[in-house]
Scaffold this motif. Sequence first.
Motif, short mmCIF file in Angstrom:
data_model
loop_
_atom_site.label_atom_id
_atom_site.label_comp_id
_atom_site.label_asym_id
_atom_site.label_seq_id
_atom_site.Cartn_x
_atom_site.Cartn_y
_atom_site.Cartn_z
N ALA A 183 -25.92 -4.59 24.25
CA ALA A 183 -26.11 -3.74 23.08
C ALA A 183 -25.46 -4.39 21.87
O ALA A 183 -24.47 -5.11 21.99
CB ALA A 183 -25.48 -2.36 23.31
N ARG A 184 -26.09 -4.16 20.70
CA ARG A 184 -25.56 -4.73 19.47
C ARG A 184 -25.28 -3.62 18.47
O ARG A 184 -25.80 -2.50 18.61
CB ARG A 184 -26.55 -5.75 18.90
N ASP B 257 -27.28 -0.18 17.72
CA ASP B 257 -28.04 0.32 18.87
C ASP B 257 -27.53 1.70 19.30
O ASP B 257 -26.35 2.01 19.15
CB ASP B 257 -27.91 -0.64 20.07
N VAL C 109 -26.18 3.98 21.87
CA VAL C 109 -25.45 3.89 23.14
C VAL C 109 -24.97 5.29 23.50
O VAL C 109 -24.21 5.90 22.75
CB VAL C 109 -24.27 2.91 23.05
N TYR D 247 -21.83 0.75 17.64
CA TYR D 247 -23.05 1.37 18.16
C TYR D 247 -23.21 2.76 17.55
O TYR D 247 -22.26 3.35 17.05
CB TYR D 247 -23.00 1.51 19.69
N ARG E 118 -30.29 2.12 24.12
CA ARG E 118 -30.17 0.74 24.62
C ARG E 118 -29.35 0.75 25.91
O ARG E 118 -29.61 -0.01 26.84
CB ARG E 118 -29.47 -0.12 23.56
N GLY F 19 -34.05 -0.81 27.68
CA GLY F 19 -32.76 -0.14 27.82
C GLY F 19 -32.26 -0.22 29.24
O GLY F 19 -32.99 -0.60 30.15
#
Length: 254
Positions: free
Chosen positions: A162-163, A166, A168, A189, A231, A254
């Motif tokens: 994950a970046r 994203d 989460v 996130y 994600r 995901g």
Amino acid sequence: MRVARVTRAKGPFEVAELPVPEPGPGSVRIKVEACGICHSDSITKEGIWPGIQYPRAPGHEVAGVIEALGAGVAGWNAGQRVGVGWHGGHCGYCDSCRRGDFVTCQVALQIPGISYDGGYADYLIAPAGALAAIPDGLSAVEAAPLMCAGVTTFNPLRHSGARPGDVVAVLGIGGLGHLGIQFAAKMGYRAVAIARGQDKAPLARTLGAQHYIDTEASDPAAELLKLGGARVILATATSASAMTAVLGGLGVDG
Ligand SMILES: [Zn+2]
Ligand SMILES: [Zn+2]
């Protein structure tokens, strides 16, 4: 020193008075300042892990200060603040260790509170290879739970791919989830907290959740898809049905 230990599987705790232990080669003696209580401590209490030698003191969320060094310990000093978690030592030469994956050591994985007496005591002997340095700004009480609950939530998030930006989601807002939300928010996130009812909503938002999904009031998978799909969903509630209910909320890849 005082040790809170279990004398047999499924037996009661007793507080025993024992001599302060001396560290052997490669180990240190830690003066325990704080020790978190983890559900996995029940493994020792109930005798679930094969081969536990009793009496045994649980505790694998330890924070304290190095008081004495055994022979051959390099890189650590008396007076240094350290923590010990579930990984309490490893062999250094098995396939897992050669990959740097010490916590899955196949030969001599050591777990404080299971393989040797843990942090429910005034002092703990631990291999130097199991120590983590604690920064000055972190109190022992804050640091101790990070050694298990913190690692358990931090590692999957940082390895998840994950970046920042994203979605989460963290399923369950308990001992693990309340840390997962904080890590997710601070990693940048869009942190989504998922729990039953509204009780946990204020806490989740205080911890950094941008969204709160009440699984009693809505379909969590549908709500996640409205946010673009997750994600990552960090499942901390040990319920197959709760996990199944959110799976459809994962986004593409995901
Ligand atoms: Zn634990
Ligand atoms: Zn190994």
